[in-house]
Design a protein around this motif. Structure first.
Motif, mmCIF file in Angstrom:
data_model
loop_
_atom_site.group_PDB
_atom_site.id
_atom_site.type_symbol
_atom_site.label_atom_id
_atom_site.label_comp_id
_atom_site.label_asym_id
_atom_site.label_seq_id
_atom_site.Cartn_x
_atom_site.Cartn_y
_atom_site.Cartn_z
ATOM 1 N N ASP A 25 2.048 3.343 3.067
ATOM 2 C CA ASP A 25 1.005 4.301 2.711
ATOM 3 C C ASP A 25 1.661 5.468 1.970
ATOM 4 O O ASP A 25 2.652 5.281 1.300
ATOM 5 N N HIS B 104 1.286 5.362 -2.039
ATOM 6 C CA HIS B 104 0.721 6.409 -2.929
ATOM 7 C C HIS B 104 1.894 7.217 -3.486
ATOM 8 O O HIS B 104 2.304 8.224 -2.878
ATOM 9 N N HIS C 290 0.832 -1.211 0.000
ATOM 10 C CA HIS C 290 0.000 0.000 0.000
ATOM 11 C C HIS C 290 0.865 1.258 0.000
ATOM 12 O O HIS C 290 1.419 1.664 1.019
ATOM 13 N N HIS D 273 -9.304 1.335 0.496
ATOM 14 C CA HIS D 273 -9.111 1.555 1.931
ATOM 15 C C HIS D 273 -10.410 1.184 2.653
ATOM 16 O O HIS D 273 -11.493 1.403 2.112
ATOM 17 N N HIS E 61 -5.644 -0.880 5.880
ATOM 18 C CA HIS E 61 -5.982 -0.471 7.257
ATOM 19 C C HIS E 61 -6.849 -1.470 8.026
ATOM 20 O O HIS E 61 -6.366 -2.127 8.917
HETATM 21 ZN ZN LIG Z 1 -3.646 4.937 1.562
#
Ligand SMILES: [Zn+2]
Length: 438
Positions: free
Chosen positions: A307, A66, A64, A219, A256
Motif C-alpha cells: 500500500d 502508492h 498495490h 480499493h 483490501h
Molecule cells: Zn491503497
C-alpha cells in the motif's frame, strides 16, 4: 541490458514452477529472457556471475503501491481510514508539485528495488502523473500505473475532477505511457474507490477497460465505515453495486476486500476478480484482517502489496510476506498460510493478477529475467531446511544484494544502478521540510 549472454553460476534456484523445483544450478540469460536452467549450463560466448553465495528467487511482485505517498511517510499515524484520507492524505496529495511527486516516486522506487521488488501496480495521484511514469521508466522497474480518478464525494477541490476530465486525462496518459520501455510499463485505470467515483465514471471505466484490455485498479471494503456508507447510499453491497455497473470481471484488481459478505465472495470467485492483500496497512489503519484463507480455498487469486508508505510505513515486501502468514494464524490456526503459499502470493499469484503469468513470477525457460539474489548465509537466517520458511519468516530485506529486471541489473551489491541514494535522501528531506511539515 547486457549485450552478451550471461550465466548465473551455481546459485540456489527457487523456481516457483509447477514442480516446485529448488536446486543448485545455473541460469542462462539472453536478450532479457531466461534461455537455460540446469545443473551446469554450457555456452561458448557468455559472461558469468558467481551466484554461489545466493538464493535466486523470481523478482517479487507488489500489486498495490502508492508511490505518490512515499514522501508522506511518518506523517499520518494512528488514524482510521476515512480520517487518514480526509485529514492527511488528500491535502498532501493536493499539495504535490511535479518536483515533490518526482522525489516521492524516486524514494519509493529506491526502497522497493533495494528490498527485492521487481514489479508493482501503482495507484497514482490526480495531477502531474507524467513525472511518475518518467521515473518508472528510468528506474528499470516493471510497473502498471495509472492516475487516480475521483469525480464525486467529499474530495478537496484540487483533487476532484469532472467525469470527462478524469477519463480524458487517463486516456491521454495511457496513450503516452502504455507499453513503453519495451512493454515494461503498462497503464491501469485507477478509480480510487466507490465513495469517490460517480456511477458514470465507473461505468465508462469498465467499458474502456474491456475495450482496451487495460486493468482496473481500485480499493474495496477496506473498513466497516466505508461499507456502511456504500450501503446507505446505494442500498446494496459494494461488489453487487460494482457488478451492476459492469465493473466486475477478470480485469478488476481490488485492494483490501476485508469486509465482504458471502454473496460478494461468490462474485469475486465467479468473475475472477483479483484481491490485493495489504496486511501492514490493514493492521495500522485498524481496518481489519482480510479473510485470505477463505479466498484461497475458493480459488480466488490473491497477491500482496505494501500500500502507501503513510499507512505501513515501509514498502518492504518481506514484511508483507511475513505478516500475511502471521495475521491469519490466531484465527484459522498455525497450519494456515504456510510459507510456500505466501511465497507464491508474492510471485506467481502477483503475475496472474497482472495477466503476466506467462512472462514473470517464476524462474522458467522463456520467461523474462526478473530475479532477486538473496544472501544465503546470514546470522539471522541460518540454519535452514525449508527454503520457503527462510524466505518468509526469517529473511530481512537487507539480505537482497542484487536485483535484475528484464535481464538488466538494477541493484548491484546493495547499490541502485540508476539512482544516487544520497541525492534522493537530500532531496526528500528538503522537499518534506519545505512542503509537507507544518
Ligand atoms: Zn491503497
Amino acid at each position: 541490458m547486457s549485450a552478451k549472454p550471461l550465466i548465473l553460476r551455481n546459485g540456489l534456484i527457487v523456481t516457483i514452477n509447477e514442480r516446485r523445483d529448488v536446486f543448485k544450478g545455473d541460469i542462462l540469460i539472453e536478450d532479457k529472457y531466461i534461455r537455460g536452467i540446469s545443473a551446469n549450463v554450457q555456452h561458448n560466448n557468455a559472461d558469468s556471475f558467481d551466484a554461489s553465495s545466493y538464493v535466486i528467487i523470481p523478482g517479487l511482485i507488489q500489486t498495490h503501491i502508492h508511490l505518490c505517498q512515499t514522501i508522506f511517510r511518518n506523517m499520518a499515524d494512528d488514524l482510521k481510514l476515512l480520517e487518514w484520507l480526509n485529514q492527511k492524505i488528500y491535502p498532501m496529495e493536493a499539495a504535490h508539485t511535479p518536483e515533490s511527486l518526482r522525489i516521492s516516486a524516486q524514494l519509493g522506487l529506491a526502497e522497493l528495488m533495494l528490498s527485492g521488488t521487481t514489479t508493482i501496480m501503482d495507484m497514482g495521484t490526480v495531477h502531474h502523473m507524467d513525472v511518475v511514469f518518467e521515473e518508472l521508466v528510468r528506474s528499470g522497474i516493471r510497473a502498471f500505473c495509472g492516475k487516480t480518478m475521483m469525480d464525486y464525494g467529499k474530495i478537496p477541490t484540487d483533487l476532484i475532477e469532472n467525469t470527462q476530465g478524469a477519463i480524458d486525462s487517463s486516456l491521454s496518459l495511457m496513450k503516452r505511457w502504455h507499453d513503453c520501455a519495451d512493454g515494461r510499463i503498462k497503464y491501469a485505470f485507477a478509480p480510487r474507490f466507490v465513495l469517490s467515483c460517480s456511477d458514470e465514471l465507473l461505468n465508462v471505466t469498465a467499458k474502456l477497460s474491456q475495450q482496451l484490455k487495460i486493468p482496473i485498479h481500485s480499493h474495496a471494503a477496506e473498513t466497516m465505515d466505508e461499507v456502511d456508507l456504500v450501503k446507505e447510499k446505494y442500498h446494496q453491497d459494494t461488489l453487487s453495486y460494482l457488478e451492476q455497473l459492469g465493473v466486475v470481471g477478470p480485469n478488476l484488481c481490488l485492494a483490501h476486500c476485508i469486509w465482504l459478505n458471502e454473496k460478494e465472495k461468490d462474485i469475486l470467485y465467479q468473475q475472477n476478480v483479483k484481491v490485493l492483500h495489504c496486511p501492514s496497512s490493514n493492521l495500522k489503519l485498524g481496518s481489519g484482517i482480510a479473510p485470505i484463507p477463505d479466498y484461497l480455498e475458493r480459488g480466488i487469486t490473491v497477491s500482496i502489496g505494501a500500500d502507501g508508505a503513510p499507512c505501513n510505513n515501509n514498502l518492504d515486501v518481506f514484511t508483507e510476506m511475513r505478516l500475511a502468514a502471521l495475521i491469519q494464524k490466531p484465527k484459522y490456526g498455525p497450519h494456515i498460510m504456510d510459507s510456500e503459499t505466501v511465497m507464491r502470493m508474492a510471485t506467481m499469484e502477483g503475475a496472474k493478477t497482472l495477466g503476466l503469468e506467462n512472462e514473470i513470477g517464476s524462474i522458467e525457460i522463456g520467461k523474462k529475467a526478473d530475479l532477486a539474489f538473496i544472501r544465503l548465509d546470514q546470522i539471522y537466517t541460518i540454519p535452514f531446511n525449508n527454503i520457503y520458511s527462510k524466505l518468509v519468516y526469517s529473511t530481512p530485506s537487507s539480505a537482497v544484494e542484487y536485483l535484475m529486471i528484464d535481464g538488466n541489473w538494477v541493484v548491484k551489491n546493495r547499490s541502485l544502478v540508476y539512482y544516487d541514494i544520497d541525492e534522493i535522501i537530500k532531496q526528500t528531506n528538503h522537499v518534506s521540510n519545505t512542503m509537507f511539515t507544518h
